[in-house]
Structures are given as C-alpha cells and as structure tokens.
Motif scaffolding. Structure first.
Motif, PDB file in Angstrom:
ATOM      1  N   VAL A   1       0.835  -1.196   0.000  1.00 61.33           N
ATOM      2  CA  VAL A   1       0.000   0.000   0.000  1.00 61.33           C
ATOM      3  C   VAL A   1       0.873   1.251   0.000  1.00 61.33           C
ATOM      4  O   VAL A   1       0.592   2.215  -0.733  1.00 61.33           O
ATOM      5  CB  VAL A   1      -0.960   0.002   1.212  1.00 61.33           C
ATOM      6  N   ASP A   2       1.920   1.241   0.798  1.00 62.01           N
ATOM      7  CA  ASP A   2       2.828   2.384   0.837  1.00 62.01           C
ATOM      8  C   ASP A   2       3.458   2.623  -0.533  1.00 62.01           C
ATOM      9  O   ASP A   2       3.589   3.768  -0.985  1.00 62.01           O
ATOM     10  CB  ASP A   2       3.912   2.146   1.893  1.00 62.01           C
ATOM     11  N   ASN A   3       3.847   1.549  -1.204  1.00 60.20           N
ATOM     12  CA  ASN A   3       4.427   1.681  -2.550  1.00 60.20           C
ATOM     13  C   ASN A   3       3.405   2.224  -3.545  1.00 60.20           C
ATOM     14  O   ASN A   3       3.756   3.011  -4.440  1.00 60.20           O
ATOM     15  CB  ASN A   3       4.951   0.331  -3.028  1.00 60.20           C
ATOM     16  N   ILE A   4       2.153   1.811  -3.397  1.00 55.41           N
ATOM     17  CA  ILE A   4       1.107   2.307  -4.292  1.00 55.41           C
ATOM     18  C   ILE A   4       0.855   3.791  -4.053  1.00 55.41           C
ATOM     19  O   ILE A   4       0.660   4.565  -5.001  1.00 55.41           O
ATOM     20  CB  ILE A   4      -0.183   1.483  -4.115  1.00 55.41           C
ATOM     21  N   VAL A   5       0.883   4.212  -2.785  1.00 56.38           N
ATOM     22  CA  VAL A   5       0.732   5.640  -2.476  1.00 56.38           C
ATOM     23  C   VAL A   5       1.876   6.434  -3.108  1.00 56.38           C
ATOM     24  O   VAL A   5       1.643   7.463  -3.756  1.00 56.38           O
ATOM     25  CB  VAL A   5       0.705   5.871  -0.949  1.00 56.38           C
ATOM     26  N   LYS A   6       3.099   5.954  -2.949  1.00 52.52           N
ATOM     27  CA  LYS A   6       4.258   6.636  -3.536  1.00 52.52           C
ATOM     28  C   LYS A   6       4.148   6.669  -5.062  1.00 52.52           C
ATOM     29  O   LYS A   6       4.495   7.673  -5.701  1.00 52.52           O
ATOM     30  CB  LYS A   6       5.548   5.936  -3.112  1.00 52.52           C
ATOM     31  N   PHE A   7       3.678   5.575  -5.625  1.00 53.41           N
ATOM     32  CA  PHE A   7       3.497   5.505  -7.074  1.00 53.41           C
ATOM     33  C   PHE A   7       2.474   6.546  -7.529  1.00 53.41           C
ATOM     34  O   PHE A   7       2.686   7.268  -8.506  1.00 53.41           O
ATOM     35  CB  PHE A   7       3.042   4.098  -7.460  1.00 53.41           C
ATOM     36  N   GLY A   8       1.350   6.622  -6.821  1.00 53.23           N
ATOM     37  CA  GLY A   8       0.317   7.590  -7.170  1.00 53.23           C
ATOM     38  C   GLY A   8       0.813   9.024  -7.074  1.00 53.23           C
ATOM     39  O   GLY A   8       0.494   9.857  -7.935  1.00 53.23           O
ATOM     40  N   VAL A   9       1.601   9.304  -6.053  1.00 51.00           N
ATOM     41  CA  VAL A   9       2.157  10.658  -5.878  1.00 51.00           C
ATOM     42  C   VAL A   9       3.129  10.972  -7.012  1.00 51.00           C
ATOM     43  O   VAL A   9       3.141  12.088  -7.545  1.00 51.00           O
ATOM     44  CB  VAL A   9       2.853  10.781  -4.507  1.00 51.00           C
ATOM     45  N   LYS A  10       3.929   9.984  -7.388  1.00 50.62           N
ATOM     46  CA  LYS A  10       4.881  10.190  -8.478  1.00 50.62           C
ATOM     47  C   LYS A  10       4.160  10.483  -9.786  1.00 50.62           C
ATOM     48  O   LYS A  10       4.589  11.339 -10.582  1.00 50.62           O
ATOM     49  CB  LYS A  10       5.768   8.948  -8.635  1.00 50.62           C
ATOM     50  N   VAL A  11       3.049   9.802 -10.014  1.00 49.99           N
ATOM     51  CA  VAL A  11       2.300   9.962 -11.266  1.00 49.99           C
ATOM     52  C   VAL A  11       1.484  11.252 -11.277  1.00 49.99           C
ATOM     53  O   VAL A  11       1.470  11.989 -12.276  1.00 49.99           O
ATOM     54  CB  VAL A  11       1.371   8.754 -11.494  1.00 49.99           C
TER      55      VAL A  11
END
Length: 234
Positions: free
Chosen positions: A144-154
C-alpha cells in the motif's frame, strides 16, 4: 513476472465458482444500492439513450486489461461523443495487489475524476512492479505504501494526503467492494470483459484490436443513422 502466454482468463474456469459463491454469500450484506452507478466515465462524454455505451471490466494489474486499453482508447477518440465508456474494476483474487490498486483508483476518482485514467494508464504502463513475484516478500502495508508513492509520483505531491487518508477510510474500501460485487452480479469472472449497450461483446476475455472495435461499432452507428432518418421522414 513475465506476462503469461495465456490470458488473465486462463484461471477463469477455476475462479468462476469462487466468484459466484462469494457474490451470493455477500449479496445480502449490501442492503441498499450504492449512491451512484459503479464505474469511471472516460473523458467528458455524457451517455444517454442515443449513445452507444461500452462497459469495460478491468483489473489494473492484469496484462490483458493493459493490452486491450490502447485500441479501445483509439476507438473512443475516433467516435467521440457517439460512444460512452464506463470502466468497472474487477480485482482478480489471483493478482495479489489488484484490490489495493483498484482502491487507489477509487480514492483518486473521489478527489479528481479527470485524474483517474491517468493513474490507470500508469498502472498499465508499470504493472510489473505490482506483480505477485515482485512483491512476494512485501507485507500488505508495504505494498500500500508503494502504491501511495506511485500515485504521488504519477499525479503529484498534492495527492499524497488524499491517498494516505483514503487507504484509512472505510468508505473507499466499500467502494472497491461494490465494484467487485457489481462485476460478479453481471456474470463477469475475468478481465478484460466488454459489454456493448448492455450485451456481452463477442470474443469477451481477449483484447480486441482497433479494427475489431470498428467492426463492432460501425454497424451500430450506421443503424442509428438509418433509424433517425426514417423517424424524420414520418
């Protein structure tokens, strides 16, 4: 994990009984209909009875969902307002991170619907990092943390608080569950699946190319034109 030679529907025959058992087991838990119709509307296309409606059932970490999107998007851009697309999410249970990725899409849609497809395309473009093999040693919290970081990056730093809060908000969990239940209620058990004006499209479960979409939609548009011309001549 390399894309398998068979489609995401390879396990469909095994999953069918699971999906329908799960749906019937939980059907009574949804005592009231959701506040709005499930799904994400593509672009600014508003659907009505004179518009051809396509419903696509996708899993954001399914390789075949990914492969089917570019030709469908090309067809949508060609037809413009004559075609209306709604995407429903079906996070498949054998894709370990599909539910969390789907939940992220629901969170973003609540913040800014126009950004939902940007994130979906980003998931499609960088799926591998969310495959089972790549995350087998990660905890759910780490994924979930990686998905949050991914979303922020995008999407940008402004989405960080919304994504973090969204994953701690039961409402976004319920929205994702509704999508799953909606899909199973339509008899969908794999991805991608397509419906056109409420009817299952031919060759469901396999990506259609652009030519295939044109062959399906062109006759419907011509039929609409003929019906409208006959109506005017009355």
């Amino acid at each position: 994990m390399e894309k398998p030679k068979s489609s995401c529907s390879t396990l469909q025959s095994i999953a069918v009984s699971f999906f329908f058992f799960f749906f019937h087991l939980n059907a009574h838990a949804q005592s009231l209909p959701p506040a709005k119709f499930d799904g994400f509307v593509y672009g600014n296309h508003s659907g009505d009875l004179n518009t051809i409606r396509i419903e696509a059932f996708y899993d954001p970490v399914c390789p075949d969902s990914r492969d089917s999107w570019p030709p469908l998007k090309k067809a949508l851009d060609y037809y413009g307002s004559r075609v209306h697309l709604v995407i429903h999410l079906l996070p498949l249970p054998y894709h370990d991170n599909a539910y969390a990725a789907s939940r992220a899409l629901h969170i973003v849609d609540l913040v800014n619907p126009s950004a939902t497809f940007t994130l979906l395309e980003a998931f499609f473009g960088q799926q591998k990092q969310f495959y089972n093999a790549e995350t087998r040693y990660l905890s759910r919290a780490s994924v979930v943390d990686n998905i949050v970081k991914f979303g922020v990056k995008v999407l940008g730093e402004s989405y960080k608080n919304a994504l973090v809060a969204g994953f701690n908000d039961r409402d976004t969990d319920l929205l994702t569950r509704v999508s799953f239940k909606f899909s199973t209620s339509r008899g969908v058990y794999g991805t991608p699946f397509f419906f056109i004006n409420g009817f299952l499209a031919p060759d469901q479960g396999s990506p259609l190319n652009y030519t295939g979409w044109r062959k399906l939609i062109d006759p419907l548009i011509k039929k609409k034109k003929r019906s409208w011309s006959q109506h005017l001549s009355l």
